[in-house]
Design a protein around this motif. Structure first.
Motif, PDB file in Angstrom:
ATOM      1  N   ARG A 149      54.815  37.383  47.150  1.00  0.00           N
ATOM      2  CA  ARG A 149      54.111  38.385  46.344  1.00  0.00           C
ATOM      3  C   ARG A 149      54.563  39.800  46.672  1.00  0.00           C
ATOM      4  O   ARG A 149      54.381  40.682  45.855  1.00  0.00           O
ATOM      5  N   ASN A 150      55.105  39.958  47.809  1.00  0.00           N
ATOM      6  CA  ASN A 150      55.543  41.282  48.197  1.00  0.00           C
ATOM      7  C   ASN A 150      56.966  41.501  47.721  1.00  0.00           C
ATOM      8  O   ASN A 150      57.837  40.666  47.937  1.00  0.00           O
ATOM      9  N   VAL A 151      57.175  42.600  47.041  1.00  0.00           N
ATOM     10  CA  VAL A 151      58.490  42.848  46.463  1.00  0.00           C
ATOM     11  C   VAL A 151      59.549  43.007  47.550  1.00  0.00           C
ATOM     12  O   VAL A 151      60.671  42.534  47.438  1.00  0.00           O
ATOM     13  N   GLY A 196      60.519  39.816  48.812  1.00  0.00           N
ATOM     14  CA  GLY A 196      61.349  39.192  47.783  1.00  0.00           C
ATOM     15  C   GLY A 196      62.798  39.655  47.916  1.00  0.00           C
ATOM     16  O   GLY A 196      63.732  38.845  47.845  1.00  0.00           O
ATOM     17  N   LEU A 222      53.750  46.797  48.289  1.00  0.00           N
ATOM     18  CA  LEU A 222      53.692  46.591  46.843  1.00  0.00           C
ATOM     19  C   LEU A 222      53.498  45.117  46.543  1.00  0.00           C
ATOM     20  O   LEU A 222      54.376  44.294  46.779  1.00  0.00           O
TER      21      LEU A 222
END
Lengths: 170, 101, 633
Positions: A26-28, A31, A85
């Motif tokens: 979920r965290n950019v 990612g 984020l």
């Protein structure tokens, strides 16, 4: 099991797992890091597929260039705060449906085909990187030139688009 | 040397994962990440098929050009994302609906 | 001929079409059209040849049956044509004076024209069905005219009574028509009258038709409507009594006379004589002018019917002819008296019943012309020699005498009764004249009475002159004159003694009457006054049982039919609920489902264009997947 085979499976599993994790993370920023792992694994696979130049390019451009740009983007689009984020997920059903069916279809196609190695041509006196350089200057001269122009345009365009100077046209 | 099928199955999996990421994530940068993943899956295919023709480097060449184009795409895409973020104060694609209908 | 027939209808239509503003035009056009019609009728009458003249008009056909609306003129109908048109014309002229100022003038004249038209239809039609149609039209227009003063409840009731009594008779008529159709297969009178054989069904058929005649011509036991019908305007009474309504029955009898079997004729004669005696006795004690005249009409009609029953249809027609004139004259003069007295009353604001003869008296000095006409026509009614009534009555008595000598003994009772009726006729006529015009003035003493206007006096005078003997014969004691020759060509048995006996009988009656009424004394016999309580009997016989039956059926209605209806209603309500549920959930539901489906489909397809980039991507990939599956297959 040779070391090469082990390496191959290892990189394969790493790439697959990081891609899978990319779906659920979920965290950019995480990612981006997972994508980095995936790209590096792919670079290893390229090496094992005798594409050393591509592998090096992959590491340089992707890992060194694109990801740095992406991380810049993440930072620029995030309000300065302590919170990471976090990305929401939407269209779960559509995504999973599309992904699974696409994967199934592609694998079905691959399993139906049988690929055979073509007869080995006479071994060139040049190495692989030399071969690529010769190819770039001879057979792929036009794409090479176009790629250069494209990069130039992209450089200028990205700079113009991303610039904070208010021009009348934008 | 592992059979070429492994490359293909891996590329198929990566491509599908990229699709899922593109569709599911509600953030423009994550969508870009998904696109990169899909491009890499294609690249992997190109490299893998080049194994079948040892003397030729066409697959490698294509892979290189794909990387170049991906660089351009990433640069322009991120520039657009930044610009849109400045304009709309969001990076969620669904909330940018000025082109709707 | 057609012109004669249609002009009254034209008059009727004109009267209906004109607006109230031009109502005065009707008083000119209606008598004028009647005059033309009358002249036409006279031309038809005098140009009549021995052979009946027929005007064939195809009407309609069902399968192979062809109904024709033929019109036919023979001797009898030609005479009737003249009588109807002449009396109708004079009544029209008279009405312009009598009905002056009436607000419903238009309707009055329209119905008067229509009445005449319908009667002419009966006279001319050569088809029993057609006759029935006009018969009903006559009944309808008489209903309208009797109830003309529809603000008077008595008039409305009288009109209703006349209509209902006619309906009772017409039911019989209709049944008779059905019998004829079932057996003979035709309504054409020509064809019906041509056959020489006598069938047994003819008795029942003709008796059924006679029922219609009983209703229309006011015979026993259905005669009580006629005195009540006096509530209508007096000219209408004159028309009804003289030319149109009641004459229709007698005319029809003589028209289809050939169809009657001897048995049926006996019944006809009996009914006729009973009517004549009863109504003559009633007329003796009535106090209302018009009612006396009404009962006298019934009694004269009874005599005519008796004559027809005795086989002397031509004598009956002769009497009908003379009776039309003198009875019209009587009515019109009575109307004139009533009219002028009403006007005089309004000027002096006194009130008494001007139609009650006990209030009248000595009017001969104030109304000499009316007295003259009334006396002439009254003499004709009484059958005094040198008047038309004497001659035609003579013909009837001769016919009756012949009939009685040929048959069984009971027929002599009929003859004696007829003589009795003749005697009583003299009595009540004398009484009427005496009470009205002779003696001392009673309630009218203070009134300033003047003669009626010329339009009213003139028709009265004409009709009064027409009630003298020369209208039908040169020889005042021999009825076998020119008119009778038309009715009955050839040699006719004439009984000279009859004339003498009749004359002396009438004179004897006159003397008796003078002795009885000279003093102005009034006899009152309750049973005569109430017309033998026939209305009371009707009430007892029909009204009470009908009411009882009504309440009985009402109870049944409440308990059984209502119960059934209620359960039916409950079942329906339940069913309605079920249907409502079905409607709400199944039909509405399906409609809503369709709506929701289209709505969902709309928003679904709309979502493709929803501006959501990731969905665009999904759909494009979805399309790709479908393409790949198609490739795979």
């Amino acid at each position: 099991m040779t070391i090469a085979t082990f390496m191959f499976y290892f990189f394969e599993v790493m790439a697959a797992l990081s891609a899978l994790a990319l779906i659920f993370v979920r965290n950019v920023f995480y990612g981006a890091l997972l994508l980095l792992i995936c790209l590096l694994s792919l670079a290893g696979i390229y090496v094992l597929a005798f594409a050393e130049f591509v592998a090096v390019t992959q590491i340089l451009i992707y890992a060194g260039g694109i990801l740095v740009v992406i991380i810049f983007g993440i930072m620029l689009t995030t309000k300065i705060s302590g919170k990471p984020l976090v990305v929401k997920h939407g269209n779960w059903l559509a995504g999973i449906f599309a992904g699974i069916s696409m994967a199934a279809l592609l694998m079905t196609f691959f399993s139906q085909e049988s690929f055979s190695v073509s007869p080995i041509p006479p071994v060139s006196k040049y190495g692989a990187i030399e071969q690529i350089g010769i190819q770039l200057m001879t057979g792929f001269a036009l794409p090479f030139e176009v790629a250069g122009v494209l990069l130039l345009i992209t450089l200028a365009g990205a700079a113009v688009i991303a610039s904070t100077i208010k021009s009348k046209k934008i | 040397m592992a059979p070429i099928d492994h490359f293909l199955y891996l590329s198929a999996f990566l491509f599908s994962a990229g699709i899922v990421v593109v569709i599911v994530k509600r953030n423009a940068i994550m969508v870009l990440l998904g696109i990169e993943l899909m491009l890499n899956a294609a690249n992997l295919n190109l490299v893998a098929f080049n194994i079948l023709q040892p003397g030729l480097f066409t697959g490698h060449m294509f892979a290189l050009f794909v990387i170049v184009v991906a660089v351009c795409e990433a640069a322009v895409g991120l520039a657009i994302v930044l610009r849109v973020y400045q304009h709309y104060q969001t990076s969620i694609p669904d909330e940018i609906q000025d082109l709707k209908e | 001929m057609l012109m004669v027939f249609l002009l009254p209808l034209v008059s009727c239509v004109i009267s209906f079409l004109l607006t109230d503003r031009y109502a005065w035009v009707i008083t000119l056009t209606a008598p004028l059209l009647q005059l033309i019609s009358m002249i036409g009728a006279l031309i038809v009458f005098f140009s009549l040849s021995a052979e009946p003249y027929t005007l064939a008009l195809p009407w309609f056909h069902i399968g192979e049956f062809i109904f024709s609306a033929n019109l036919q003129i023979n001797a009898v109908s030609a005479i009737m044509l003249v009588v109807v048109t002449v009396v109708s014309f004079l009544v029209h002229v008279y009405s312009t004076g009598y009905m002056a100022g009436d607000e419903n003038n238009r309707r009055y004249f329209a119905m008067l024209g229509f009445f005449t038209f319908s009667m002419l239809g009966i006279v001319l039609a050569d088809n029993l069905l057609l006759i029935f149609v006009f018969w009903e039209l006559v009944g309808f227009s008489s209903y309208m005219l009797i109830g003309h003063w529809n603000q008077k409840p008595a008039a409305v009731n009288a009109a209703r009574k006349a209509f209902i009594f006619n309906r009772i008779g017409d039911a019989g008529f209709l049944i008779g028509l059905m019998i004829i159709w079932a057996n003979a297969g035709t309504f054409e009178l020509r064809n019906l009258l041509l056959q020489t054989e006598v069938f047994s069904w003819q008795t029942s058929a003709t008796l059924c038709i006679f029922c219609g005649v009983i209703g229309k011509s006011a015979q026993f036991p259905l005669f009580t409507w006629l005195p009540d019908a006096m509530e209508g305007p007096t000219p209408v009474s004159a028309l009804i009594h003289a030319a149109t309504m009641v004459a229709a029955g007698v005319f029809l009898l003589s028209r289809i006379f050939a169809l009657y079997t001897p048995e049926a004729l006996d019944v006809v004669a009996l009914i006729g004589i009973i009517t004549a005696v009863l109504s003559a006795l009633s007329a003796l004690v009535q106090t209302d002018i018009k009612k006396i005249l009404a009962y006298s009409t019934i009694s004269q009609l009874g005599l005519m019917v008796t004559a027809i029953g005795a086989g002397a249809a031509d004598a009956a027609m002769l009497h009908l002819f003379t009776h039309a004139f003198f009875k019209a004259c009587l009515f019109l003069s009575a109307g004139a008296v009533i009219h002028v007295l009403h006007q005089a009353q309004q000027q002096t604001h006194t009130h008494f019943d001007v139609q009650d003869i006990r209030n009248l008296g000595g009017l001969r000095k104030k109304l000499p012309a009316t007295f003259f006409a009334f006396a002439l026509s009254g003499s004709a009614l009484a059958g005094i020699p040198f008047f038309s009534g004497f001659v035609s009555k003579d013909a009837i008595f001769t016919g009756l005498w012949n009939w009685a000598t040929m048959g069984t003994s009971w027929r002599w009772i009929v003859v004696v009764s007829a003589f009795l009726v003749s005697f009583i006729t003299v009595l009540y006529t004398f009484r009427l004249v005496w009470f009205m015009f002779m003696g001392e003035e009673k309630s009218t003493q203070a009134l300033d009475v003047t003669e009626a206007p010329l339009v009213m006096r003139l028709p009265i005078i004409i009709l009064a002159v027409a009630s003298l003997w020369f209208i039908i014969t040169i020889n005042p004691v021999d009825f076998n004159g020119w008119l009778f020759q038309i009715l009955h060509p050839g040699k006719y048995f004439h009984f000279n003694l009859m004339a003498a006996v009749s004359a002396s009988w009438v004179l004897l009656a006159l003397g008796t009457a003078h002795r009885m009424y000279r003093t102005g004394k009034n006899f009152n016999v309750k049973i005569f006054q109430r017309a033998f309580y026939l209305d009371f009997i009707y009430q007892l016989l029909f009204e009470k049982p009908v009411l009882a039956l009504a309440s009985f059926t009402d109870r049944i209605d409440r308990h059984w039919i209502d119960g059934v209806l209620h359960s039916g209603v409950y079942a329906q309500v339940t069913l309605a609920h079920i249907i409502g549920w079905f409607d709400k959930w199944i039909i509405d539901g399906s409609v809503n489902a369709v709506a929701a489906t289209s709505n969902g489909l709309g928003s679904f397809t709309r979502s493709f264009q929803g501006g959501k980039i990731q969905l665009y991507i999904f759909w494009s990939i979805f399309g790709l997947i479908i393409f790949l599956i198609w490739m795979l297959l």
